[in-house]
Design a protein around this motif. Structure first.
Motif, PDB file in Angstrom:
ATOM      1  N   GLN A 139      -0.850   2.641   8.744  1.00  0.00           N
ATOM      2  CA  GLN A 139      -0.858   1.249   9.207  1.00  0.00           C
ATOM      3  C   GLN A 139      -1.626   1.111  10.516  1.00  0.00           C
ATOM      4  O   GLN A 139      -2.398   0.174  10.704  1.00  0.00           O
ATOM      5  CB  GLN A 139       0.574   0.756   9.352  1.00  0.00           C
ATOM      6  CG  GLN A 139       0.658  -0.752   9.464  1.00  0.00           C
ATOM      7  CD  GLN A 139       2.040  -1.240   9.868  1.00  0.00           C
ATOM      8  OE1 GLN A 139       3.034  -0.533   9.663  1.00  0.00           O
ATOM      9  NE2 GLN A 139       2.103  -2.422  10.451  1.00  0.00           N
ATOM     10  N   HIS A 218      -8.937   2.167   1.215  1.00  0.00           N
ATOM     11  CA  HIS A 218      -8.716   3.244   0.236  1.00  0.00           C
ATOM     12  C   HIS A 218      -9.479   4.458   0.758  1.00  0.00           C
ATOM     13  O   HIS A 218     -10.697   4.400   0.913  1.00  0.00           O
ATOM     14  CB  HIS A 218      -9.261   2.785  -1.119  1.00  0.00           C
ATOM     15  CG  HIS A 218      -9.101   3.771  -2.233  1.00  0.00           C
ATOM     16  ND1 HIS A 218      -9.727   3.635  -3.447  1.00  0.00           N
ATOM     17  CD2 HIS A 218      -8.365   4.915  -2.331  1.00  0.00           C
ATOM     18  CE1 HIS A 218      -9.396   4.646  -4.237  1.00  0.00           C
ATOM     19  NE2 HIS A 218      -8.580   5.430  -3.588  1.00  0.00           N
ATOM     20  N   PHE A 233      -2.172   8.945   1.626  1.00  0.00           N
ATOM     21  CA  PHE A 233      -1.064   7.982   1.721  1.00  0.00           C
ATOM     22  C   PHE A 233      -0.739   7.673   3.176  1.00  0.00           C
ATOM     23  O   PHE A 233      -0.495   6.542   3.558  1.00  0.00           O
ATOM     24  CB  PHE A 233       0.204   8.554   1.083  1.00  0.00           C
ATOM     25  CG  PHE A 233       0.155   8.642  -0.425  1.00  0.00           C
ATOM     26  CD1 PHE A 233      -0.472   7.656  -1.173  1.00  0.00           C
ATOM     27  CD2 PHE A 233       0.775   9.695  -1.075  1.00  0.00           C
ATOM     28  CE1 PHE A 233      -0.493   7.730  -2.560  1.00  0.00           C
ATOM     29  CE2 PHE A 233       0.764   9.770  -2.459  1.00  0.00           C
ATOM     30  CZ  PHE A 233       0.128   8.792  -3.206  1.00  0.00           C
ATOM     31  N   ASP A 234      -0.666   8.723   4.003  1.00  0.00           N
ATOM     32  CA  ASP A 234      -0.279   8.521   5.395  1.00  0.00           C
ATOM     33  C   ASP A 234      -0.910   9.606   6.252  1.00  0.00           C
ATOM     34  O   ASP A 234      -1.318  10.653   5.721  1.00  0.00           O
ATOM     35  CB  ASP A 234       1.250   8.564   5.526  1.00  0.00           C
ATOM     36  CG  ASP A 234       1.727   7.770   6.751  1.00  0.00           C
ATOM     37  OD1 ASP A 234       0.874   7.174   7.457  1.00  0.00           O
ATOM     38  OD2 ASP A 234       2.941   7.756   7.005  1.00  0.00           O
ATOM     39  N   ARG A 274      -1.170  -1.470  -6.689  1.00  0.00           N
ATOM     40  CA  ARG A 274      -0.528  -1.162  -5.395  1.00  0.00           C
ATOM     41  C   ARG A 274       0.464  -0.025  -5.556  1.00  0.00           C
ATOM     42  O   ARG A 274       0.516   0.898  -4.751  1.00  0.00           O
ATOM     43  CB  ARG A 274       0.175  -2.402  -4.838  1.00  0.00           C
ATOM     44  CG  ARG A 274      -0.741  -3.316  -4.038  1.00  0.00           C
ATOM     45  CD  ARG A 274       0.062  -4.250  -3.138  1.00  0.00           C
ATOM     46  NE  ARG A 274       1.053  -5.021  -3.891  1.00  0.00           N
ATOM     47  CZ  ARG A 274       0.770  -6.160  -4.523  1.00  0.00           C
ATOM     48  NH1 ARG A 274      -0.449  -6.662  -4.481  1.00  0.00           N
ATOM     49  NH2 ARG A 274       1.696  -6.813  -5.185  1.00  0.00           N
ATOM     50  N   GLU A 277      -1.562   3.224  -5.934  1.00  0.00           N
ATOM     51  CA  GLU A 277      -2.405   3.637  -4.808  1.00  0.00           C
ATOM     52  C   GLU A 277      -1.624   3.897  -3.532  1.00  0.00           C
ATOM     53  O   GLU A 277      -2.070   4.610  -2.658  1.00  0.00           O
ATOM     54  CB  GLU A 277      -3.506   2.602  -4.553  1.00  0.00           C
ATOM     55  CG  GLU A 277      -4.501   2.479  -5.685  1.00  0.00           C
ATOM     56  CD  GLU A 277      -5.101   3.808  -6.111  1.00  0.00           C
ATOM     57  OE1 GLU A 277      -5.663   4.492  -5.261  1.00  0.00           O
ATOM     58  OE2 GLU A 277      -4.970   4.170  -7.289  1.00  0.00           O
ATOM     59  N   ASN A 278      -0.440   3.291  -3.390  1.00  0.00           N
ATOM     60  CA  ASN A 278       0.318   3.481  -2.150  1.00  0.00           C
ATOM     61  C   ASN A 278       1.345   4.593  -2.253  1.00  0.00           C
ATOM     62  O   ASN A 278       2.089   4.850  -1.318  1.00  0.00           O
ATOM     63  CB  ASN A 278       1.024   2.186  -1.723  1.00  0.00           C
ATOM     64  CG  ASN A 278       0.026   1.079  -1.472  1.00  0.00           C
ATOM     65  OD1 ASN A 278      -1.166   1.348  -1.309  1.00  0.00           O
ATOM     66  ND2 ASN A 278       0.495  -0.145  -1.450  1.00  0.00           N
TER      67      ASN A 278
END
Ligand SMILES: [Zn+2]
Length: 284
Positions: A139, A218, A233-234, A274, A277-278
């Motif tokens: 984020q 992405h 992802f993170d 979503r 992909e998340n």
């Protein structure tokens, strides 16, 4: 000093030649002028052009059959991401080399004959270079990059290099026959990376492109040794060096495979995209 002029000698098809003559007759310009203008346009567009193979909507629906080869897509760029036939791993293209990321993040350079059902490719040149402060989540990365993007309406390629303290990633694993994207990612390989230097290859796509590309950010990662990577992802990273490439033109190559022609692409697949992909699965 005047720019040097070169003579161009080449062989073209009779029908193209007829069209050149027709066009010069219509506009009154010389053949040299028309050819120079057309080539300049083509080469300039090629440098700010996205080449999209198939659509995200088709991917959601499970259209995983390869429609182009790696050799085909290398004609359209040197940088990008996607997947392979039957959703067999993550694809990342960097500096003209194309890799497949399989279980646990192992990266393998693929042969030019490998087939691709979905990809987003560009010829990456840096339109803008900057650095962003250390980040401790995906984020935060999004928020920093939002400050750099000039508009919410253009596609943007991002090449981001730095040292990553932590990465949470996945590699899709070969789908079983008849699976759609959401069911296929339920058996994806999820893994972590720690203390690695490498490059994030990715795109920001505007919300209006939701049925064609993956809207928002992405990213796929590839380490400096070209041995390890994944779909991100993170993450947690030190200061990052960011290069941005603005895309003003998009070319969508639609598969002409039976599978694509018969797929039901009418319903809205945004929620499934979503989910896939998340990194959420329908089980949690
Ligand atoms: Zn991905």
């Amino acid at each position: 000093m005047p720019e040097s002029r070169e003579n161009l000698r080449c062989t073209i098809s009779g029908s193209l030649w007829k069209n050149i003559l027709k066009e010069t007759e219509r506009t009154g310009e010389s053949i040299s002028h028309l050819v120079e203008r057309a080539l300049a346009n083509e080469l300039d567009i090629a440098h700010h052009s996205l080449f999209q193979v198939s659509t995200s909507r088709a991917l959601v629906e499970g259209v995983f059959g390869g429609c182009l080869t790696v050799q085909d897509i290398k004609q359209h760029g040197d940088f990008g991401l996607g997947t392979y036939e039957q959703l067999d791993g993550e694809m990342i293209m960097l500096e003209g080399r194309c890799f497949q990321i399989i279980q646990e993040g192992k990266a393998i350079e693929v042969p030019d004959a490998a087939r691709v059902p979905f990809a987003t490719i560009t010829r990456f040149t840096s339109d803008f270079h900057s650095s962003i402060q250390p980040i401790d989540s995906f984020q935060q990365l999004e928020e920093s990059l939002n400050q750099l993007r000039p508009s919410g309406n253009l596609f943007v390629g991002f090449k981001i290099w730095g040292h990553f303290n932590h990465l949470s990633m996945r590699a899709a694993c070969k789908a079983k026959h008849g699976e759609n994207l959401v069911s296929a990612v339920e058996h994806q390989s999820v893994f972590q990376g720690t203390n690695c230097s490498g490059t994030l290859v990715g795109f920001w796509s505007p919300p209006y492109s939701a049925a064609i590309s993956v809207p928002g950010y992405h990213f796929h990662f590839l380490d400096d040794d070209r041995q390890f990577g994944g779909h991100v992802f993170d993450l947690n990273a030190d200061q990052l060096s960011v290069e941005m490439h603005l895309e003003s033109d998009i070319h969508v190559a639609l598969p002409e495979t039976e599978e694509f022609l018969r797929a039901d692409l009418v319903k809205d697949g945004s929620k499934s995209l979503r989910t896939a992909e998340n990194g959420e699965t329908t089980k949690n």
